[in-house]
Design a protein around this motif. Structure first.
Motif, PDB file in Angstrom:
ATOM      1  N   MET A 162     -18.991 -18.733 -22.206  1.00 24.73           N
ATOM      2  CA  MET A 162     -19.735 -18.159 -21.093  1.00 24.73           C
ATOM      3  C   MET A 162     -19.216 -16.642 -20.734  1.00 24.73           C
ATOM      4  O   MET A 162     -17.864 -16.596 -20.885  1.00 24.73           O
ATOM      5  CB  MET A 162     -20.165 -18.554 -19.780  1.00 24.73           C
ATOM      6  N   LEU A 178     -11.276 -22.041 -17.416  1.00 26.81           N
ATOM      7  CA  LEU A 178     -12.530 -22.166 -17.407  1.00 26.81           C
ATOM      8  C   LEU A 178     -12.916 -23.306 -16.150  1.00 26.81           C
ATOM      9  O   LEU A 178     -13.681 -23.132 -15.529  1.00 26.81           O
ATOM     10  CB  LEU A 178     -13.465 -22.642 -18.541  1.00 26.81           C
ATOM     11  N   ALA A 179     -12.319 -24.478 -16.177  1.00 27.36           N
ATOM     12  CA  ALA A 179     -12.482 -25.390 -15.374  1.00 27.36           C
ATOM     13  C   ALA A 179     -12.376 -24.896 -13.874  1.00 27.36           C
ATOM     14  O   ALA A 179     -12.946 -25.316 -12.865  1.00 27.36           O
ATOM     15  CB  ALA A 179     -11.639 -26.590 -15.813  1.00 27.36           C
ATOM     16  N   GLN A 181     -11.852 -16.601 -25.749  1.00 28.33           N
ATOM     17  CA  GLN A 181     -12.820 -17.215 -26.450  1.00 28.33           C
ATOM     18  C   GLN A 181     -12.596 -17.748 -27.630  1.00 28.33           C
ATOM     19  O   GLN A 181     -12.340 -16.736 -28.529  1.00 28.33           O
ATOM     20  CB  GLN A 181     -14.117 -16.293 -26.258  1.00 28.33           C
ATOM     21  N   GLU A 192      -9.560 -23.728 -21.619  1.00 27.43           N
ATOM     22  CA  GLU A 192     -10.362 -24.924 -21.141  1.00 27.43           C
ATOM     23  C   GLU A 192      -9.907 -25.063 -19.675  1.00 27.43           C
ATOM     24  O   GLU A 192     -10.648 -25.080 -18.800  1.00 27.43           O
ATOM     25  CB  GLU A 192     -10.466 -25.951 -21.913  1.00 27.43           C
ATOM     26  N   ILE A 234     -17.058 -22.798 -14.947  1.00 29.68           N
ATOM     27  CA  ILE A 234     -17.814 -22.564 -15.904  1.00 29.68           C
ATOM     28  C   ILE A 234     -17.697 -23.136 -17.239  1.00 29.68           C
ATOM     29  O   ILE A 234     -16.723 -23.627 -17.540  1.00 29.68           O
ATOM     30  CB  ILE A 234     -17.895 -20.758 -16.205  1.00 29.68           C
ATOM     31  N   SER A 235     -18.611 -22.812 -18.230  1.00 28.20           N
ATOM     32  CA  SER A 235     -18.597 -23.415 -19.471  1.00 28.20           C
ATOM     33  C   SER A 235     -17.971 -22.531 -20.509  1.00 28.20           C
ATOM     34  O   SER A 235     -18.093 -21.301 -20.290  1.00 28.20           O
ATOM     35  CB  SER A 235     -20.009 -23.857 -19.810  1.00 28.20           C
ATOM     36  N   ALA A 236     -17.569 -23.139 -21.774  1.00 26.22           N
ATOM     37  CA  ALA A 236     -16.894 -22.346 -22.839  1.00 26.22           C
ATOM     38  C   ALA A 236     -17.969 -21.318 -23.266  1.00 26.22           C
ATOM     39  O   ALA A 236     -19.081 -21.728 -23.349  1.00 26.22           O
ATOM     40  CB  ALA A 236     -16.372 -23.363 -23.797  1.00 26.22           C
TER      41      ALA A 236
END
Length: 397
Positions: A45, A36-37, A114, A33, A41-43
């Motif tokens: 993706m 991604l932050a 992921q 996370e 971007i979002s989880a």
């Protein structure tokens, strides 16, 4: 002998050895996370950046890194007191060398961390000595579906292959799709990371008072199933104590035990090559860090006339929880049969030349056919499970 239930479990891919969601959430979710932050971007993706060797290989992206690559030290098989008839290079192991850039490593982590993909492929490591380790195998390309495009392209690109081959001292090719970029993960809490036991055991081993059997390890003492491996570090090692690969040198006359030597572990984005099919080695559990994640790709000589001592000791699906039965064995048979075809084609080419010259070397042709026959026989012999292996399989279940 295994029970019908265990045989079914093996063919189903060891669902009982899958890493539970709770372990992912406790150990890896926060890292994923945070990554991604940082990218906004979002989880879930997919990575949108495509692999570019001139941007993602340190050798081409930075002149200083190119200089470091060119100056990398390599330890020869002779220096390790090892003379193996199956060795395909004089190089035994390299010091860490620059391979992938920080951006490339971040994209790789985004792909294999992921949650859905990780929980689909992650299994407990069958030969861990700490019991807290996992691996992902066969996740890059599952049958004809590429699950992680960036990782696949990064490892299979000709420019990457060239750098790894040059460091290994022999032109290499990836053994098969199942052996692209498998991931080894050592996980622990921050409290566990501070334990002194690990460092003390490592100190004893390197002082000469141990043969290395007491080293806590992510992957215990073993020889690899394939001739060469490239080990890439994808974790931050700035707070890591240890984590180096340890090798057992060959015994000299009069030696009671084989000397254990450490080879410096690579920092993030750097890698080592190891002729692991001929050298016994171990991946010690590091201290001072909550994760140690490496990515390993296995290689064989591209030249079909060179020795291929590949075996299935550590990777056959009955033993390695991460090797999927219905995917692994077809890939194994395909790669072996294609190499047999290459060797037969070379033999026929030689016979054509001899025939034009009005000559035939019967002894040479028979020797080649015997070698090919032995190689083909070993292909199915490696797939067999002996009684000792069955005992270990049953005890692990």
């Amino acid at each position: 002998m295994a029970s019908p239930a265990l045989l079914q479990t093996i063919q189903d891919g060891y669902p009982n050895k899958s890493v539970p969601e709770q372990m992912y959430d406790s150990n890896l979710k926060s890292s994923y996370e945070a990554l991604l932050a940082s990218k906004g971007i979002s989880a879930g993706m997919p990575a949108s950046v495509k692999f570019d060797p001139y941007k993602h290989l340190k050798y081409y992206a930075n002149e200083e890194e190119k200089t470091k690559y060119d100056a990398t030290n390599r330890i020869s098989m002779n220096d390790l007191n090892i003379a193996d008839p199956n060795q395909i290079s004089t190089v035994g192991v390299s010091d860490p060398f620059p391979l992938f850039t920080d951006e490339a490593i971040e994209i790789m982590r985004q792909e294999f961390l992921q949650k859905e993909l990780f929980l689909k492929y992650a299994k407990y490591c069958f030969n861990s000595t700490s019991g807290l380790d996992a691996n992902l195998r066969g996740y890059v390309k599952n049958d004809d579906v590429v699950e992680t495009p960036f990782i696949h392209d990064a490892w299979t690109h000709p420019k990457t292959m060239e750098l790894i081959s040059r460091m290994a001292g022999v032109e290499l090719e990836i053994v098969m799709d199942q052996e692209i970029a498998h991931v080894n993960i050592s996980m622990k809490s921050e409290e566990q990371a501070a334990e002194e036991r690990i460092q003390q055991a490592r100190t004893r081993a390197f002082s000469g008072s141990s043969d290395g059997e007491d080293i806590p390890a992510v992957v215990g003492w073993h020889k690899d199933s394939y001739p060469f491996v490239c080990v890439l570090m994808v974790s931050d090692t700035s707070m890591m104590i240890g984590g180096e690969t340890c090798l057992r040198k060959g015994k000299k006359n009069g030696d009671a035990t084989a000397e254990v030597i450490p080879v410096s572990g690579p920092s993030r984005g750097n890698a080592c090559v190891l002729q692991g099919g001929c050298i016994e080695h171990i991946a010690p559990t590091p201290s001072g860090a909550s994760e140690r994640i490496t990515m390993v790709t296995s290689f064989r000589a591209k030249d079909p006339t060179l020795a291929d001592n590949s075996c299935l000791n550590t990777v056959k699906p009955e033993i390695n929880f991460g090797s999927r039965y219905h995917n692994f064995y077809p890939d194994w048979i395909k790669y072996r049969s294609e190499l047999v075809k290459q060797r037969l084609d070379l033999l026929n080419d030689e016979l054509s030349v001899e025939r034009k010259n009005g000559k035939f070397d019967k002894e040479s042709a028979m020797d080649t056919l015997k070698d090919i026959s032995a190689y083909l026989a070993r292909t199915f012999e490696e797939m067999e499970i002996n009684d000792q292996e069955w005992d270990k399989i049953i005890n692990n279940n």
